[in-house]
Every structure is written in C-alpha cells, then in structure tokens.
Design a protein around this motif. Sequence first.
Motif, short mmCIF file in Angstrom:
data_model
loop_
_atom_site.label_atom_id
_atom_site.label_comp_id
_atom_site.label_asym_id
_atom_site.label_seq_id
_atom_site.Cartn_x
_atom_site.Cartn_y
_atom_site.Cartn_z
N TRP A 82 0.84 -1.21 0.00
CA TRP A 82 0.00 0.00 0.00
C TRP A 82 0.87 1.25 0.00
O TRP A 82 0.60 2.21 -0.72
N ASN A 87 2.42 1.74 -3.37
CA ASN A 87 1.41 2.23 -4.32
C ASN A 87 1.09 3.70 -4.09
O ASN A 87 0.86 4.45 -5.04
N LYS A 88 1.08 4.11 -2.83
CA LYS A 88 0.73 5.49 -2.48
C LYS A 88 1.70 6.48 -3.12
O LYS A 88 1.31 7.58 -3.50
N LYS A 89 2.94 6.07 -3.27
CA LYS A 89 3.94 6.96 -3.88
C LYS A 89 3.59 7.32 -5.31
O LYS A 89 4.02 8.35 -5.82
N GLU A 133 -3.87 11.75 -3.60
CA GLU A 133 -4.64 11.43 -2.39
C GLU A 133 -5.99 10.78 -2.71
O GLU A 133 -6.40 9.83 -2.06
N PHE A 162 -5.49 7.16 -3.82
CA PHE A 162 -5.14 6.32 -2.68
C PHE A 162 -6.35 6.07 -1.79
O PHE A 162 -6.61 4.94 -1.37
#
Length: 85
Positions: free
Chosen positions: A64, A67-69, A73, A76
């Motif tokens: 997670w 992936n957030k990188k 927002e 995500f």
Amino acid sequence: MVIAKKAQDPNSPYSQMMQRIAASSNELAKNGSSVELVANIILDAATNPNPRLRYLVGKDVEAWAANKKNMNESEFFNMIKSISA
C-alpha cells in the motif's frame, strides 16, 4: 470478530455494513502479519531510543505504501475504500 447482537439482526440498519466489515476483515486477516511480527515491531518502537514516526508491518501495508507513492490522495483513498468495501 465480535459483532453486537442487534447489528446481526437482518432488520438492523447496521446489518449490511457489519456483514461487509466482517467479510473484509476476514480477508485482511488471511493476508495479515503474524502476531509475533507485530509484537516485535511494537517492542522495537517502544524501546528504541530514536523511534520512527511510522512502522510498516507486513507485505500488504508495504505494498500500500509503495502504491501510495504513485497515486494522488484521491486515488489512494479510493484504493483503501475499495479494500474495505
């Protein structure tokens, strides 16, 4: 998972929500980290003279975070929301 008795009643306004939460919790638990791993990370955080702000425990959370990188927002948030839906 312990679910309040009234929330288990099919006529409860919370029934469907609790069923979804139970199903997603069971799925997350299958892929979750062992209690030993989590306990060791907590022990490290509690005893480390220079603790980090966050500790990622487990391959699911590490994925997670990776992936957030690559997401904004909103993307995500939608990914996390779909996991718990």
